[in-house]
Structures are given as C-alpha cells and as structure tokens.
Design a protein around this motif. Structure first.
Motif, PDB file in Angstrom:
ATOM      1  N   UNK A 159     -24.617  69.573  -2.081  1.00 14.49           N
ATOM      2  CA  UNK A 159     -25.199  68.152  -2.548  1.00 14.49           C
ATOM      3  C   UNK A 159     -25.324  67.220  -1.454  1.00 14.49           C
ATOM      4  N   UNK A 160     -26.222  66.731  -1.428  1.00  9.00           N
ATOM      5  CA  UNK A 160     -26.190  65.540  -0.204  1.00  9.00           C
ATOM      6  C   UNK A 160     -26.135  64.123  -1.072  1.00  9.00           C
ATOM      7  N   UNK A 231     -21.531  63.089   5.319  1.00 10.04           N
ATOM      8  CA  UNK A 231     -23.068  63.444   5.479  1.00 10.04           C
ATOM      9  C   UNK A 231     -23.710  62.227   5.028  1.00 10.04           C
ATOM     10  N   UNK A 232     -24.809  61.697   5.892  1.00 13.38           N
ATOM     11  CA  UNK A 232     -25.625  60.753   5.914  1.00 13.38           C
ATOM     12  C   UNK A 232     -26.746  61.128   4.890  1.00 13.38           C
ATOM     13  N   UNK A 233     -27.264  60.050   4.069  1.00 13.19           N
ATOM     14  CA  UNK A 233     -28.643  59.974   3.533  1.00 13.19           C
ATOM     15  C   UNK A 233     -29.139  58.761   3.524  1.00 13.19           C
ATOM     16  N   UNK A 234     -30.443  58.716   3.352  1.00 17.14           N
ATOM     17  CA  UNK A 234     -31.306  57.475   3.415  1.00 17.14           C
ATOM     18  C   UNK A 234     -32.582  57.655   3.761  1.00 17.14           C
ATOM     19  N   UNK A 251     -22.997  57.373   3.038  1.00 14.20           N
ATOM     20  CA  UNK A 251     -22.283  58.182   3.526  1.00 14.20           C
ATOM     21  C   UNK A 251     -21.461  58.777   2.382  1.00 14.20           C
ATOM     22  N   UNK A 252     -21.612  60.264   2.229  1.00 12.63           N
ATOM     23  CA  UNK A 252     -20.872  60.916   1.220  1.00 12.63           C
ATOM     24  C   UNK A 252     -19.973  61.758   1.767  1.00 12.63           C
ATOM     25  N   UNK A 253     -18.444  61.511   1.709  1.00 11.86           N
ATOM     26  CA  UNK A 253     -17.543  62.298   2.383  1.00 11.86           C
ATOM     27  C   UNK A 253     -16.803  63.080   1.360  1.00 11.86           C
ATOM     28  N   UNK A 254     -17.210  63.491   0.063  1.00 11.99           N
ATOM     29  CA  UNK A 254     -16.654  64.192  -0.900  1.00 11.99           C
ATOM     30  C   UNK A 254     -16.005  63.319  -1.854  1.00 11.99           C
ATOM     31  N   UNK A 270     -27.668  64.381   8.594  1.00  8.82           N
ATOM     32  CA  UNK A 270     -26.606  64.973   9.315  1.00  8.82           C
ATOM     33  C   UNK A 270     -25.152  64.578   9.257  1.00  8.82           C
ATOM     34  N   UNK A 271     -24.112  65.110   9.582  1.00  8.47           N
ATOM     35  CA  UNK A 271     -22.821  64.993   9.370  1.00  8.47           C
ATOM     36  C   UNK A 271     -22.148  63.959  10.599  1.00  8.47           C
ATOM     37  N   UNK A 272     -21.298  63.190  10.065  1.00  9.71           N
ATOM     38  CA  UNK A 272     -20.621  62.008  11.123  1.00  9.71           C
ATOM     39  C   UNK A 272     -19.268  62.216  10.977  1.00  9.71           C
ATOM     40  N   UNK A 273     -18.539  61.741  11.867  1.00  6.19           N
ATOM     41  CA  UNK A 273     -16.846  61.936  11.759  1.00  6.19           C
ATOM     42  C   UNK A 273     -16.624  60.430  11.664  1.00  6.19           C
ATOM     43  N   UNK A 274     -15.365  60.105  11.147  1.00  5.23           N
ATOM     44  CA  UNK A 274     -14.612  58.968  11.092  1.00  5.23           C
ATOM     45  C   UNK A 274     -14.659  58.291  12.427  1.00  5.23           C
ATOM     46  N   UNK A 275     -15.228  57.063  12.384  1.00  2.00           N
ATOM     47  CA  UNK A 275     -15.117  56.285  13.581  1.00  2.00           C
ATOM     48  C   UNK A 275     -16.441  56.372  14.609  1.00  2.00           C
TER      49      UNK A 275
END
Length: 321
Positions: A159-160, A231-234, A251-254, A270-275
């Motif tokens: 799921x995004x 994960x980013x969406x937009x 941003x959806x991080x669960x 795509x996926x991004x990390x904290x910070x």
C-alpha cells in the motif's frame, strides 16, 4: 478413482486462484497500490465518498502516460467507464487463464484492438488522470469482472500511503520526529499573525472551521527534511489553484502518515529515511506577505501531530514571533 480426480481438480483450482499476475504499469514492478488522497483510498472495499458504496476494485499506482501491460494472457476488448465527473475514461477487459479483469484509465494501443494478448505485452498507455482529478495519486483501476478482490493476484502489492483513517491514541513513549526544516531544530510551531494561528485546532478566519494541522516555522527557500522514514506519494495540492505554494508531499511510514504542504519536493515517489533532505520551502511571502512562513504538517487521519513534532516539549499554541 473418482475421489482422486476430485482431489486433483481441487488442487488445480487452488493453483489458479493463487497465481500472481505480472507487472501492470511501467515503473511499478510490484503493483504497488494507491493509498489515500483527497479523493479517497485505493484498496479493495474502501469507503467511497458521498455514500456511493464500497470500492470493489484495487487502484495500482501508475504515472500518467506510462506503458500498461497485460497482467496475464487472454482475449482483450476495449471498454469505457463513467467515473464521477470524468466522462472520457477508457479501459480494457481481459479474459484468460481463469481470470477476467477490467483495467480502467487505459488508452488501448492502436495495434491491439480486439484479440489475443500475452502476459507482459504492452497493451496501451495510462490516461491523463491529473487532468481529470488534479492532485490524485494517478492509478489504474483494476476490477475483477465478478467484483471479487484482485489484491492476492497483484504480487501482494504494497500500500502506498495510509489505509482508511483509524483513530489511535498516541502512547507517551513514542519518540518525537526529526526536525522538518533547516534552522528550526525543535520544530517550533508558528504562533499567531494577521492570517491566523499555527497550532492544532486553531479557529480559522471567516468561519472556515478548525485548523487540522500544525504549522512548523520555516524560512522561504530553506531545506526540508523527512520527519520519519517512509514512502513518498504525491503531489498533494492544498489549494488546487497553482499558486506559488500549491505543492506538497505525503509520507507513509506505517505507524505514521503525514502531509507536508507548501514545500517543493525533490521527488514524489520512493522511500526516504528519517532526516533525509526531501525538498525546499516554497515562497510563502509571495502569497501571504507578512505571514510567519511555515510548513503545514497534517496527519493523514486528521489527528494532532504536535506531540511527535515537539516530543511533548512545547505548548500546543507554540510561541508567537
């Protein structure tokens, strides 16, 4: 012997039912499923707005203009659909390998017409969904002909974005989020100015209800960071009028799902990390001269993000500047 034949037949039916389909959209190899946006949610059985029943399909994320492929081999025919106010929706129906599915918002390739297609064959292109529904997560509407759930066949697509809003208490032990704007390490919340106040649930001017987000102070042009991994969406368009700050990302991080508005993301997927650096603050002073420039931070379920932003260290109303 008849009993043995019945067992074998049942086994074959189970294999067909469990078969996973091929990639449907170029750039989405795992058939990721649309999450929630201002128009609704993309998973099976999601509530539809305006009391229009349930969503008896799955929306597979797909950029406008991308190639669309057959998920399995079969016979293809062209169909049309009526989606809300969008009257020019095109699609295809494919029958074969024990399946029957409709793929909507697909402009069928000229050379295909009606006939046989093979799994993975390019059958058309994604229509311009942004023209029909500005700001939506563009997607292919995947609907089984019998209205059953196609999710198990879509390679267990992730799921995004969030599932439907689920009210949840905020445990006090949760760790606060990362700073979202360069120069504001504590996520200081906008106070009050002539345009209004930046704390959660602040009254909005002209009787427009309550402020369902939190405004984190941020200088125009400053670097914006991801508050948590996800994960980013937009894009997310808060105004839908194309002004200088009409942009943002989700941003959806669960565990968390948030929208950051009035920023220009480097990417919408795509996926991004904290910070991690994810974009820059847009020129808010051009639209609202004299306002305390800020990023509008809004939880996807409309709940209060103050605790996570400040780790409980700052009063909800923030400090006026």
């Amino acid at each position: 012997m008849p009993t043995l034949k019945l067992i074998v037949l049942a086994g074959l039916v189970s294999i067909v039912a469990a078969q996973q389909w091929g990639q449907i959209c170029q750039g989405n190899p795992t058939n990721e499923i649309r999450g929630c946006d201002s128009y609704g949610c993309g998973h099976y059985n999601a509530e539809r707005k305006g009391s229009k029943g349930k969503h008896l399909a799955v929306d597979v994320v797909c950029r406008d203009g991308s190639e669309v492929r057959a998920p399995f081999s079969g016979t293809i025919t062209k169909v049309r659909g009526d989606f809300h106010t969008a009257r020019n929706v095109e699609g295809v129906e494919i029958q074969g390998e024990g399946f029957c599915v409709k793929l909507m918002f697909v402009q069928i390739a000229f050379q295909i017409k009606n006939g046989r297609v093979r799994r993975g064959e390019v059958i058309g292109t994604m229509q311009n969904m942004q023209q029909m529904f500005p700001g939506i997560i563009s997607h292919i509407h995947v609907e089984n002909c019998d209205h059953s759930d196609p999710t198990p066949n879509l390679r267990r697509g992730q799921i995004v974005g969030p599932r439907p809003p689920i009210p949840r208490p905020v445990p006090p032990q949760q760790v606060g989020w990362n700073a979202v704007c360069a120069g504001n390490p504590l996520n200081k919340i906008r106070g009050c100015d002539r345009y209004g106040c930046g704390y959660y649930n602040a009254p909005r001017k002209h009787g427009k209800g309550k402020h369902t987000g939190v405004d984190v102070e941020c200088r125009d042009g400053a670097t914006v960071f991801a508050p948590f991994s996800g994960r980013l969406s937009g894009p997310v368009r808060p105004f839908n009028n194309g002004n200088a700050i009409d942009d943002g990302v989700q941003i959806n991080g669960g565990e968390f799902c948030v929208k950051l508005l009035a920023i220009k993301p480097y990417t919408y997927s795509g996926y991004v990390t904290r910070g991690q650096r994810i974009g820059t603050m847009l020129p808010m002073q051009k639209v609202f001269p004299g306002i305390i420039s800020h990023i509008h931070v809004e939880n996807c379920d409309g709940s209060d993000p103050t605790f996570q932003l400040t780790n409980g260290q700052q009063n909800q109303q923030g400090q006026g500047t």
